[in-house]
Design an enzyme around this catalytic site. Structure first.
Site, PDB file in Angstrom:
ATOM      1  N   CYS A   1       0.821  -1.219   0.000  1.00 27.03           N
ATOM      2  CA  CYS A   1       0.000   0.000   0.000  1.00 27.03           C
ATOM      3  C   CYS A   1       0.853   1.267   0.000  1.00 27.03           C
ATOM      4  O   CYS A   1       0.458   2.286  -0.567  1.00 27.03           O
ATOM      5  CB  CYS A   1      -0.972  -0.001   1.170  1.00 27.03           C
ATOM      6  SG  CYS A   1      -0.187  -0.051   2.798  1.00 27.03           S
TER       7      CYS A   1
ATOM      8  N   CYS B   1      12.521  40.240  11.971  1.00 25.94           N
ATOM      9  CA  CYS B   1      12.532  40.030  13.413  1.00 25.94           C
ATOM     10  C   CYS B   1      11.984  38.640  13.723  1.00 25.94           C
ATOM     11  O   CYS B   1      10.790  38.375  13.509  1.00 25.94           O
ATOM     12  CB  CYS B   1      11.710  41.086  14.142  1.00 25.94           C
ATOM     13  SG  CYS B   1      11.703  40.869  15.940  1.00 25.94           S
TER      14      CYS B   1
ATOM     15  N   CYS C   1       9.258  38.620  16.524  1.00 29.77           N
ATOM     16  CA  CYS C   1       7.921  39.075  16.120  1.00 29.77           C
ATOM     17  C   CYS C   1       7.140  37.983  15.391  1.00 29.77           C
ATOM     18  O   CYS C   1       5.928  38.112  15.193  1.00 29.77           O
ATOM     19  CB  CYS C   1       8.027  40.303  15.217  1.00 29.77           C
ATOM     20  SG  CYS C   1       8.441  41.833  16.092  1.00 29.77           S
TER      21      CYS C   1
ATOM     22  N   CYS D   1      10.226  47.403   6.611  1.00 28.52           N
ATOM     23  CA  CYS D   1      11.124  48.456   6.141  1.00 28.52           C
ATOM     24  C   CYS D   1      11.713  49.130   7.387  1.00 28.52           C
ATOM     25  O   CYS D   1      11.250  48.899   8.513  1.00 28.52           O
ATOM     26  CB  CYS D   1      10.369  49.460   5.273  1.00 28.52           C
ATOM     27  SG  CYS D   1       9.103  50.408   6.171  1.00 28.52           S
TER      28      CYS D   1
ATOM     29  N   CYS E   1       8.984  51.255   9.505  1.00 34.90           N
ATOM     30  CA  CYS E   1       8.018  50.451  10.260  1.00 34.90           C
ATOM     31  C   CYS E   1       8.705  49.635  11.356  1.00 34.90           C
ATOM     32  O   CYS E   1       8.152  49.445  12.443  1.00 34.90           O
ATOM     33  CB  CYS E   1       7.249  49.524   9.319  1.00 34.90           C
ATOM     34  SG  CYS E   1       6.126  50.387   8.183  1.00 34.90           S
TER      35      CYS E   1
ATOM     36  N   HIS F   1       9.272  48.412  17.012  1.00 34.14           N
ATOM     37  CA  HIS F   1      10.173  48.047  18.110  1.00 34.14           C
ATOM     38  C   HIS F   1      10.405  49.185  19.101  1.00 34.14           C
ATOM     39  O   HIS F   1      11.242  49.067  20.001  1.00 34.14           O
ATOM     40  CB  HIS F   1      11.504  47.552  17.534  1.00 34.14           C
ATOM     41  CG  HIS F   1      11.375  46.240  16.821  1.00 34.14           C
ATOM     42  ND1 HIS F   1      11.199  46.172  15.455  1.00 34.14           N
ATOM     43  CD2 HIS F   1      11.335  44.956  17.277  1.00 34.14           C
ATOM     44  CE1 HIS F   1      11.093  44.905  15.089  1.00 34.14           C
ATOM     45  NE2 HIS F   1      11.172  44.138  16.188  1.00 34.14           N
TER      46      HIS F   1
ATOM     47  N   HIS G   1      13.947  43.024  21.184  1.00 28.17           N
ATOM     48  CA  HIS G   1      14.012  42.113  20.043  1.00 28.17           C
ATOM     49  C   HIS G   1      15.293  42.318  19.250  1.00 28.17           C
ATOM     50  O   HIS G   1      15.739  43.449  19.043  1.00 28.17           O
ATOM     51  CB  HIS G   1      12.807  42.315  19.124  1.00 28.17           C
ATOM     52  CG  HIS G   1      11.517  41.801  19.701  1.00 28.17           C
ATOM     53  ND1 HIS G   1      10.358  41.692  18.948  1.00 28.17           N
ATOM     54  CD2 HIS G   1      11.193  41.354  20.946  1.00 28.17           C
ATOM     55  CE1 HIS G   1       9.398  41.222  19.716  1.00 28.17           C
ATOM     56  NE2 HIS G   1       9.882  41.016  20.930  1.00 28.17           N
TER      57      HIS G   1
ATOM     58  N   HIS H   1      -1.810   1.369   7.264  1.00 34.41           N
ATOM     59  CA  HIS H   1      -2.311   1.248   5.885  1.00 34.41           C
ATOM     60  C   HIS H   1      -2.364   2.629   5.234  1.00 34.41           C
ATOM     61  O   HIS H   1      -2.952   3.566   5.779  1.00 34.41           O
ATOM     62  CB  HIS H   1      -3.699   0.608   5.878  1.00 34.41           C
ATOM     63  CG  HIS H   1      -4.271   0.431   4.501  1.00 34.41           C
ATOM     64  ND1 HIS H   1      -3.673  -0.375   3.553  1.00 34.41           N
ATOM     65  CD2 HIS H   1      -5.366   0.967   3.904  1.00 34.41           C
ATOM     66  CE1 HIS H   1      -4.391  -0.336   2.437  1.00 34.41           C
ATOM     67  NE2 HIS H   1      -5.413   0.475   2.628  1.00 34.41           N
TER      68      HIS H   1
END
Length: 760
Positions: free
Chosen positions: A411, A604, A607, A622, A625, A630, A638, A675
């Site tokens: 099988c 990160c 995150c 980017c 952001c 952070h 982080h 199986h």
């Protein structure tokens, strides 16, 4: 029996912070996964399946482990104490001596009080069957005592010797054995009566004051009496090809009058072709024989004669343990097979395996058709056939006796072949690529005997897959391809890597180095937060925890589901992702900020599991952001990592959506109680699903055949359309049709690039 696709280890140093792991624990790792890093650069940490009552999966530093041979691991697993295992492993000499002990060896058994009891080894093997969670259960030695008796009732494994029901035999680990002094004092030990006769011996047996001749098939103890099963030359009715059972005291070794001496086996003499059922039987033929217990099935492993017999004999490897040997007759090895699977019988008593004959046609008709038509060299046989399209599924593929016919633990291979080739062409290149002359027959069998009939008629006979299994076994990759259960990944690795030398499907970047493989085993840390995961989430979490990236987008991606500890499956349900977005998994692909869409410049890892963000995708930002995200007190610690941004991509100031690399799901292999079955996504509609089982039904008993079946399962689409909360509330046993098996029993997911189609 240990698995050939595992590597075995013993823990020699207790890992820090692992209270339940001790030095002396034994475990195994997937040989394929372990060797992915290359034979000269083993991984720093090994994902080890630890054996024993606390079976679990743990990542252990390679420096804390020593590799074991499979036979050593089995011997050591019979010792219940981890410290004792480690001591015997380091001493080596006792292990080496134990591997040299054979059936019939004179030994001394050391009991709990230190007393030595003389005995003879009568069998060597396991006391309990292996399971997935306990693939090693320990090798024990059955010793027939000459003096003294054990005190335990023999119902479980303990440090004390075990006593068989007859009171004179013990089952002990190798640590309780000592080799007896050949010159020791025990001259009166009587040999077992079966040693006087052996399977394959010519004998004379006496019935009703007359004697007849035959060949020993087996000896068995029954009711305190040794019975000899004999394949008769001719019974009292003048019939040939039968069997009788007579008491040992009615049997004499040799013939009266005696025939020529000698036990040298020779090749079969040239035979004149006849219309007898056995006339066309050769080595590796699938045959059926009638024994005292009923019909049995096997494969011819040897054909020849003995000097004291003119009749041609056949050595069979049987499917079940109803034989009498491992291929050794009269102290001479004719072939090799598992214990009690070998049988020596007259070739004339063999006939072709009826399970692979058409139910409506007899053997004579089939032979006549073959003689008239000759080998199938028609264009229909030699041409390449494209996969079955969604429009053709109902006409070609759905119904009983459709798909690939299963036969004797096939099988895993049936489900894998059906999944890969019925409705997909992503790996058809392996059917046509140049290969070595010795491997060409395997490729031809795969294309002309399996793939083309499956796509043209929707049905492949079990004997075609058996032919492939025989070829793989003949190549030497495993002695048990024709008999034992295996895993799909082992079969696929042998075919793709060892036989057809297909380029690895997967290239993974790890620590700046590129590793190659044919499939990927998903693994997760124990502290993951997933409850009802999708395949997309599982793959991303696995790559994240291991620090992996894809070196390039694969055309075909084969994923194995995660598993852990005694639960076997880590999740009650897994949601198949119909599309797998691997863009964020690529090591050099441009990525966009998850917040504003501009080119991403930082990633990160911490995150990744933050519930503020989406549940899928790596968390890349980017610079703007990333600074904002952070600046939050909970994320200031982080550790962010810079991304390699392709030249010219970072200068694009506004939001930009790069081309997404996506793969589509085309098959899922599932397993339940050992199986395998498979699901096929054959079209774009949500309800375009098929379910295939190579052994859905059976006609006849042990001498019957399996009935494969393919049927539509549109209910799968309805469950895939549910919300996570609604799907989580579904009770598996209450799910409609076969949907439960897809969500709860998945073993392997197969994805393909939508641009990979050889037949457009």
């Amino acid at each position: 029996m240990t698995s050939s696709h595992n590597v075995y280890f013993i823990v020699t140093r207790k890992p820090e912070g692992s209270a339940h792991i001790a030095a002396g624990h034994i475990g195994c790792a997937s040989k394929y996964q372990y060797e992915q890093a290359g034979p000269t650069t083993p991984p720093r940490k090994v994902l080890l399946h630890l054996m024993g009552s606390d079976s679990s999966f743990e990542r252990i530093d390679r420096s804390h482990l020593e590799e074991l041979e499979a036979e050593e691991a089995e011997l050591l697993m019979a010792l219940p104490d981890a410290a004792e295992r480690l001591r015997y492993f380091r001493e080596k000499e006792a292990l080496r001596a134990a591997r040299g002990v054979a059936v019939g060896t004179d030994v001394m058994v050391v009991d709990e009080g230190g007393e030595k009891l003389r005995g003879v080894v009568r069998s060597i093997g396991r006391r309990t069957a292996a399971t997935y969670l306990s693939p090693l259960t320990g090798t024990f030695f059955e010793v027939e005592l000459q003096v003294g008796r054990g005190e335990d009732e023999g119902k479980g494994r303990t440090e004390a010797p075990h006593r068989c029901p007859d009171g004179g035999r013990l089952f002990v680990p190798f640590s309780k054995l000592r080799l007896a002094d050949p010159g020791g004092s025990d001259p009166e030990r009587p040999p077992l009566e079966p040693e006087e006769l052996a399977p394959g011996d010519r004998v004379t047996y006496f019935v009703s004051d007359t004697y007849r001749h035959g060949m020993v098939v087996d000896l068995q103890e029954r009711g305190g009496q040794t019975m000899v099963r004999i394949s008769t030359d001719e019974d009292e009715n003048g019939k040939t090809g039968g069997e009788v059972e007579v008491p040992l005291d009615c049997v004499a070794k040799g013939e009266v009058p005696p025939g020529p001496e000698g036990v040298d086996a020779g090749p079969a003499p040239a035979e004149t072709k006849t219309d007898a059922p056995h006339a066309d039987l050769t080595l590796n033929s699938l045959v059926e024989v009638t024994l005292a217990s009923g019909n049995s099935f096997g494969i011819i492993r040897w054909i020849g004669t003995f000097p004291d017999r003119q009749e041609v004999l056949a050595g069979l490897e049987l499917e079940e343990e109803v034989g009498v040997t491992d291929g050794c007759f009269r102290n001479q090895r004719l072939f090799s097979c598992p214990p009690r699977r070998g049988l020596l019988i007259r070739l004339s008593a063999c006939r072709p395996d009826s399970r692979f004959q058409s139910p409506s046609a007899n053997q004579t008709e089939r032979k006549q058709e073959d003689a008239e038509s000759g080998p199938d060299l028609s264009p229909a046989h030699l041409e390449t056939v494209p996969p079955i399209s969604s429009e053709q599924v109902n006409q070609i593929l759905i119904g009983r006796m459709k798909g690939i016919q299963g036969h004797h633990n096939s099988c895993y291979m049936d489900a894998a072949l059906f999944s890969l080739f019925s409705c997909s062409s992503v790996l058809d290149s392996m059917l046509f690529k140049s290969t070595r002359p010795r491997d060409a027959p395997v490729q031809e069998t795969l294309l002309h005997d399996i793939v083309n009939p499956l796509r043209r008629r929707g049905f492949v006979e079990g004997r075609s897959v058996m032919k492939l299994r025989q070829q793989l076994q003949k190549h030497g990759y495993s002695r048990s391809f024709t008999t034992d259960e295996k895993d799909p990944e082992e079969f696929l690795t042998v075919i793709m890597h060892h036989i057809l030398a297909l380029d690895p499907l997967l290239k993974i970047s790890a620590g700046g180095e590129v590793q190659q493989s044919y499939c990927y085993q998903i693994f997760l840390d124990q502290n993951h937060s997933l409850v009802l995961p999708t395949v997309q989430q599982l793959l991303e979490h696995s790559f994240h925890s291991a620090g992996l990236k894809l070196a390039e987008a694969p055309s075909c991606l084969i994923l194995q589901t995660p598993r852990f500890g005694k639960k076997f499956k880590m999740f009650e349900k897994i949601v198949p992702s119909l599309e797998l977005d691997v863009t964020d998994l690529l090591s050099e692909a441009p990525q966009q900020c998850v917040l504003c869409g501009r080119p991403a410049q930082e990633e990160c890892a911490e995150c990744f599991t933050d519930p503020l963000f989406s549940q899928t995708g790596f968390k890349v930002f980017c610079e703007t952001c990333s600074s904002q995200v952070h600046s939050h007190p909970q994320r200031r610690s982080h550790q962010r990592a810079p991304l390699e941004v392709p030249e010219g991509y970072a200068s694009w100031g506004g939001p930009h959506t790069p081309t997404r690399d996506k793969l589509e799901l085309f098959a899922v292999l599932c397993i339940e109680t050992s199986h395998y079955v498979s699901f096929i996504k054959h079209g774009p509609d949500a309800h375009d699903w098929l379910f295939f089982d190579s052994m859905a039904d059976r006609q006849g008993g042990s001498d019957g055949f399996n009935i494969p079946e393919v049927h539509a399962c549109p209910e799968v689409g309805r469950y895939l359309g549910m919300s996570p909360a609604e799907l989580a509330s579904q009770v598996p046993r209450g799910m409609e049709g076969v949907a439960k098996r897809l969500f709860c029993d998945a073993y392997m997911y197969l994805y393909q690039s939508s641009s990979m189609n050889l037949y457009c």
